[in-house]
Design a protein around this motif. Sequence first.
Motif, PDB file in Angstrom:
ATOM      1  N   GLN A  32      -3.740 -14.008   0.303  1.00 15.13           N
ATOM      2  CA  GLN A  32      -4.632 -12.864   0.078  1.00 15.13           C
ATOM      3  C   GLN A  32      -4.558 -12.390  -1.368  1.00 15.13           C
ATOM      4  OE1 GLN A  32      -3.834  -9.785   3.003  1.00 15.13           O
ATOM      5  NE2 GLN A  32      -3.609 -11.335   4.586  1.00 15.13           N
ATOM      6  N   LYS A  33      -3.364 -12.409  -1.936  1.00 15.36           N
ATOM      7  CA  LYS A  33      -3.161 -12.008  -3.331  1.00 15.36           C
ATOM      8  C   LYS A  33      -3.884 -12.978  -4.262  1.00 15.36           C
ATOM      9  CE  LYS A  33      -0.573  -9.505  -6.282  1.00 15.36           C
ATOM     10  NZ  LYS A  33      -0.947  -8.151  -6.602  1.00 15.36           N
ATOM     11  N   GLU A  34      -3.755 -14.267  -4.005  1.00 15.84           N
ATOM     12  CA  GLU A  34      -4.426 -15.293  -4.812  1.00 15.84           C
ATOM     13  C   GLU A  34      -5.941 -15.126  -4.783  1.00 15.84           C
ATOM     14  OE1 GLU A  34      -3.564 -19.447  -4.219  1.00 15.84           O
ATOM     15  OE2 GLU A  34      -1.410 -19.049  -4.283  1.00 15.84           O
ATOM     16  N   GLN A  35      -6.468 -14.729  -3.634  1.00 16.09           N
ATOM     17  CA  GLN A  35      -7.912 -14.543  -3.482  1.00 16.09           C
ATOM     18  C   GLN A  35      -8.397 -13.231  -4.088  1.00 16.09           C
ATOM     19  OE1 GLN A  35      -8.682 -14.889   0.735  1.00 16.09           O
ATOM     20  NE2 GLN A  35      -7.508 -16.775   0.859  1.00 16.09           N
ATOM     21  N   GLY A  36      -7.469 -12.393  -4.524  1.00 13.31           N
ATOM     22  CA  GLY A  36      -7.844 -11.118  -5.128  1.00 13.31           C
ATOM     23  C   GLY A  36      -8.146 -10.022  -4.125  1.00 13.31           C
ATOM     24  N   ILE A  37      -7.830 -10.243  -2.863  1.00 16.37           N
ATOM     25  CA  ILE A  37      -8.089  -9.251  -1.816  1.00 16.37           C
ATOM     26  C   ILE A  37      -6.950  -8.254  -1.719  1.00 16.37           C
ATOM     27  CG2 ILE A  37      -8.426  -8.927   0.674  1.00 16.37           C
ATOM     28  CD1 ILE A  37      -9.670 -11.803   0.645  1.00 16.37           C
ATOM     29  N   LEU A  38      -5.732  -8.751  -1.718  1.00 19.90           N
ATOM     30  CA  LEU A  38      -4.557  -7.885  -1.601  1.00 19.90           C
ATOM     31  C   LEU A  38      -4.094  -7.487  -2.991  1.00 19.90           C
ATOM     32  CD1 LEU A  38      -2.377  -6.579   0.192  1.00 19.90           C
ATOM     33  CD2 LEU A  38      -1.074  -8.705  -0.054  1.00 19.90           C
ATOM     34  N   ILE A  39      -4.028  -6.181  -3.236  1.00 24.91           N
ATOM     35  CA  ILE A  39      -3.536  -5.670  -4.514  1.00 24.91           C
ATOM     36  C   ILE A  39      -2.022  -5.517  -4.442  1.00 24.91           C
ATOM     37  CG2 ILE A  39      -3.708  -3.804  -6.212  1.00 24.91           C
ATOM     38  CD1 ILE A  39      -6.360  -5.429  -5.699  1.00 24.91           C
ATOM     39  N   THR A  40      -1.548  -4.842  -3.408  1.00 23.00           N
ATOM     40  CA  THR A  40      -0.117  -4.655  -3.211  1.00 23.00           C
ATOM     41  C   THR A  40       0.143  -4.302  -1.754  1.00 23.00           C
ATOM     42  OG1 THR A  40       1.864  -3.574  -4.111  1.00 23.00           O
ATOM     43  CG2 THR A  40      -0.071  -2.179  -3.798  1.00 23.00           C
ATOM     44  N   LEU A  41       1.357  -4.584  -1.287  1.00 22.78           N
ATOM     45  CA  LEU A  41       1.741  -4.242   0.079  1.00 22.78           C
ATOM     46  C   LEU A  41       3.257  -4.249   0.170  1.00 22.78           C
ATOM     47  CD1 LEU A  41       0.070  -5.017   3.307  1.00 22.78           C
ATOM     48  CD2 LEU A  41       2.448  -5.718   3.164  1.00 22.78           C
ATOM     49  N   GLY A  42       3.805  -3.293   0.887  1.00 23.97           N
ATOM     50  CA  GLY A  42       5.244  -3.274   1.080  1.00 23.97           C
ATOM     51  C   GLY A  42       5.691  -2.107   1.928  1.00 23.97           C
ATOM     52  N   PRO A  43       6.966  -2.140   2.315  1.00 23.44           N
ATOM     53  CA  PRO A  43       7.521  -1.095   3.166  1.00 23.44           C
ATOM     54  C   PRO A  43       8.104   0.056   2.350  1.00 23.44           C
ATOM     55  CG  PRO A  43       9.150  -2.806   2.896  1.00 23.44           C
ATOM     56  CD  PRO A  43       7.919  -3.252   2.149  1.00 23.44           C
ATOM     57  N   THR A  44       8.254   1.188   3.021  1.00 28.56           N
ATOM     58  CA  THR A  44       9.040   2.268   2.443  1.00 28.56           C
ATOM     59  C   THR A  44      10.494   1.834   2.479  1.00 28.56           C
ATOM     60  OG1 THR A  44       9.142   3.327   4.622  1.00 28.56           O
ATOM     61  CG2 THR A  44       7.444   4.123   3.094  1.00 28.56           C
ATOM     62  N   LYS A  45      11.321   2.485   1.685  1.00 28.45           N
ATOM     63  CA  LYS A  45      12.729   2.086   1.581  1.00 28.45           C
ATOM     64  C   LYS A  45      13.438   2.101   2.934  1.00 28.45           C
ATOM     65  CE  LYS A  45      16.927   2.800  -1.018  1.00 28.45           C
ATOM     66  NZ  LYS A  45      17.605   3.499  -2.093  1.00 28.45           N
ATOM     67  N   ASP A  46      13.077   3.055   3.801  1.00 25.81           N
ATOM     68  CA  ASP A  46      13.719   3.126   5.119  1.00 25.81           C
ATOM     69  C   ASP A  46      13.105   2.163   6.136  1.00 25.81           C
ATOM     70  OD1 ASP A  46      11.300   4.371   5.721  1.00 25.81           O
ATOM     71  OD2 ASP A  46      12.220   6.262   6.341  1.00 25.81           O
ATOM     72  N   ASN A  47      12.133   1.377   5.692  1.00 28.77           N
ATOM     73  CA  ASN A  47      11.498   0.347   6.516  1.00 28.77           C
ATOM     74  C   ASN A  47      10.853   0.899   7.789  1.00 28.77           C
ATOM     75  OD1 ASN A  47      11.167  -2.478   5.897  1.00 28.77           O
ATOM     76  ND2 ASN A  47      11.952  -2.848   7.943  1.00 28.77           N
ATOM     77  N   THR A  48      10.232   2.071   7.666  1.00 26.51           N
ATOM     78  CA  THR A  48       9.526   2.640   8.811  1.00 26.51           C
ATOM     79  C   THR A  48       8.006   2.624   8.629  1.00 26.51           C
ATOM     80  OG1 THR A  48       9.693   4.878   7.914  1.00 26.51           O
ATOM     81  CG2 THR A  48      11.440   4.166   9.430  1.00 26.51           C
ATOM     82  N   ILE A  49       7.547   2.597   7.386  1.00 28.27           N
ATOM     83  CA  ILE A  49       6.112   2.645   7.078  1.00 28.27           C
ATOM     84  C   ILE A  49       5.766   1.491   6.148  1.00 28.27           C
ATOM     85  CG2 ILE A  49       4.258   4.019   6.019  1.00 28.27           C
ATOM     86  CD1 ILE A  49       5.403   5.368   8.504  1.00 28.27           C
ATOM     87  N   VAL A  50       4.610   0.879   6.372  1.00 29.39           N
ATOM     88  CA  VAL A  50       4.077  -0.126   5.462  1.00 29.39           C
ATOM     89  C   VAL A  50       2.866   0.498   4.762  1.00 29.39           C
ATOM     90  CG1 VAL A  50       2.624  -1.202   7.246  1.00 29.39           C
ATOM     91  CG2 VAL A  50       3.239  -2.497   5.193  1.00 29.39           C
ATOM     92  N   PHE A  51       2.707   0.184   3.481  1.00 23.68           N
ATOM     93  CA  PHE A  51       1.598   0.691   2.693  1.00 23.68           C
ATOM     94  C   PHE A  51       0.976  -0.484   1.955  1.00 23.68           C
ATOM     95  CE2 PHE A  51       0.059   2.003  -1.508  1.00 23.68           C
ATOM     96  CZ  PHE A  51      -0.914   2.912  -1.134  1.00 23.68           C
ATOM     97  N   GLY A  52      -0.346  -0.545   1.943  1.00 22.09           N
ATOM     98  CA  GLY A  52      -1.022  -1.615   1.215  1.00 22.09           C
ATOM     99  C   GLY A  52      -2.309  -1.140   0.588  1.00 22.09           C
ATOM    100  N   ILE A  53      -2.716  -1.849  -0.452  1.00 21.90           N
ATOM    101  CA  ILE A  53      -4.010  -1.615  -1.100  1.00 21.90           C
ATOM    102  C   ILE A  53      -4.746  -2.948  -1.119  1.00 21.90           C
ATOM    103  CG2 ILE A  53      -5.227  -0.907  -3.195  1.00 21.90           C
ATOM    104  CD1 ILE A  53      -2.749   0.770  -3.923  1.00 21.90           C
ATOM    105  N   TYR A  54      -5.983  -2.912  -0.658  1.00 19.21           N
ATOM    106  CA  TYR A  54      -6.833  -4.096  -0.589  1.00 19.21           C
ATOM    107  C   TYR A  54      -8.119  -3.838  -1.371  1.00 19.21           C
ATOM    108  CZ  TYR A  54      -4.037  -5.394   3.525  1.00 19.21           C
ATOM    109  OH  TYR A  54      -3.016  -5.727   4.371  1.00 19.21           O
TER     110      TYR A  54
END
Length: 89
Positions: A32-54
């Motif tokens: 997805q990153k290679e295709q330019g769709i995914l800008i960033t994605l990752g978990p919060t430090k406590d690994n309870t929430i995921v956040f992404g930008i597309y």
Amino acid sequence: MAKYVMWGSYCENAIEKRTPYRQAHLDGLAAQKEQGILITLGPTKDNTIVFGIYEAESEDAVRELIEGDPYWKNGIWTEYEVKEWIQVF
């Protein structure tokens, strides 16, 4: 193309439970990153929430990517929300 933000929740013990699906998950994100769709994605430090930008054609396209991810299919991500985002800065 519009930008979208995604917030989601992880299951309990996600770090242990994700192990069998992690490589497929990372491979999909890399594509997805290679295709330019995914800008960033990752978990919060406590690994309870995921956040992404597309950057995608539609919210439905983003939802398809999320729901096709091994983490969603296997219950590592338990819920998510997608909103169109207006980037000011």
